[in-house]
Design an enzyme around this catalytic site. Structure first.
Site, short mmCIF file in Angstrom:
data_model
loop_
_atom_site.label_atom_id
_atom_site.label_comp_id
_atom_site.label_asym_id
_atom_site.label_seq_id
_atom_site.Cartn_x
_atom_site.Cartn_y
_atom_site.Cartn_z
N HIS A 18 10.29 -49.27 16.77
CA HIS A 18 9.35 -48.17 16.67
C HIS A 18 9.17 -47.80 15.30
O HIS A 18 8.02 -47.40 14.98
CB HIS A 18 10.18 -46.88 17.56
CG HIS A 18 10.39 -47.14 18.91
ND1 HIS A 18 11.74 -46.72 19.32
CD2 HIS A 18 9.64 -47.29 19.81
CE1 HIS A 18 11.47 -47.04 20.83
NE2 HIS A 18 10.41 -47.27 21.20
N LYS A 42 11.83 -41.03 33.76
CA LYS A 42 13.22 -41.02 33.22
C LYS A 42 13.67 -39.97 32.63
O LYS A 42 14.00 -39.68 31.54
CB LYS A 42 13.06 -41.98 31.94
CG LYS A 42 12.18 -43.37 32.03
CD LYS A 42 12.06 -44.32 30.70
CE LYS A 42 11.15 -45.26 30.85
NZ LYS A 42 10.95 -45.81 29.51
N ARG A 92 4.69 -55.49 23.06
CA ARG A 92 5.76 -56.93 22.88
C ARG A 92 5.39 -57.62 23.66
O ARG A 92 5.63 -58.95 23.34
CB ARG A 92 7.29 -56.25 23.24
CG ARG A 92 7.83 -55.31 22.27
CD ARG A 92 8.99 -54.84 22.86
NE ARG A 92 8.45 -53.71 23.92
CZ ARG A 92 9.53 -52.86 24.54
NH1 ARG A 92 10.64 -52.96 24.29
NH2 ARG A 92 8.93 -52.11 25.19
N SER A 130 14.87 -50.21 23.93
CA SER A 130 15.62 -48.92 24.03
C SER A 130 16.69 -48.96 25.22
O SER A 130 17.76 -48.85 25.13
CB SER A 130 14.93 -47.58 24.34
OG SER A 130 14.08 -47.31 23.21
#
Ligand code: ADP
Length: 151
Positions: A18, A42, A92, A130
């Protein structure tokens, strides 16, 4: 007019991946607001939101054009309120792409003035996620290599 970008995410936790996206985003935008959201899917966080805010502030204390805020509403609305015309996101892999593709279409629909801008991950940081960090931390593994601050 200032080019303001919102970098939204759960940041549970904020990682070196990040950090890299934010710092590279500085060459594109005058101001970057890191927006720590309560993602409805989440909702239960692993790292306290206040801790993450403190750590993100610490990480970018030398950068007056980078700030951090929390939000619990539509990202498109929060961007509008902050005069942000851009959403900064990182990519990614193809899984990120599939998700980002649909979410950016929805955000554009909700706020026509909002452009999503994607930066491809730096290869050495591509494997940082994460969720993996949470897992390692939970079982007392060392996560400091993946974070731009110490816990
Ligand atoms: P969300 O909960 O919205 O998926 P995250 O906190 O997981 O948010 O991530 C925020 C943004 O950062 C997303 O665009 C994600 O693809 C990107 N990102 C996460 N890890 C990396 C990394 N290692 N390199 C580049 N971008 C990343």
């Amino acid at each position: 007019m200032k080019r303001i970008a919102l970098f939204p995410g759960s940041f549970d936790p904020f990682t070196k991946g990040h950090e890299d996206i934010v710092l590279r985003g500085l060459s594109l935008f005058d101001e970057i607001i890191i927006a720590v959201g309560y993602n409805s899917t989440k909702s239960k966080r692993y790292f306290e939101i206040d801790l993450m805010i403190t750590k993100i502030n610490e990480t970018f204390k030398e950068y007056p054009s980078i700030s951090v805020q929390t939000y619990a509403e539509l990202t498109a609305e929060f961007a509008k309120k902050n005069n942000a015309k851009f959403l900064l996101r990182g990519l990614r892999n193809t899984t990120d792409f599939e998700y980002e593709n649909s979410i950016s279409q929805v955000n554009k629909h909700l706020n026509a003035n909002l452009e999503s801008v994607f930066l491809i991950t730096s290869p050495q940081l591509a494997s940082i996620s994460s969720s993996i960090i949470r897992e390692v931390h939970k079982y007392k593994g060392i996560v400091s290599d993946f974070l731009p601050y110490s816990l």
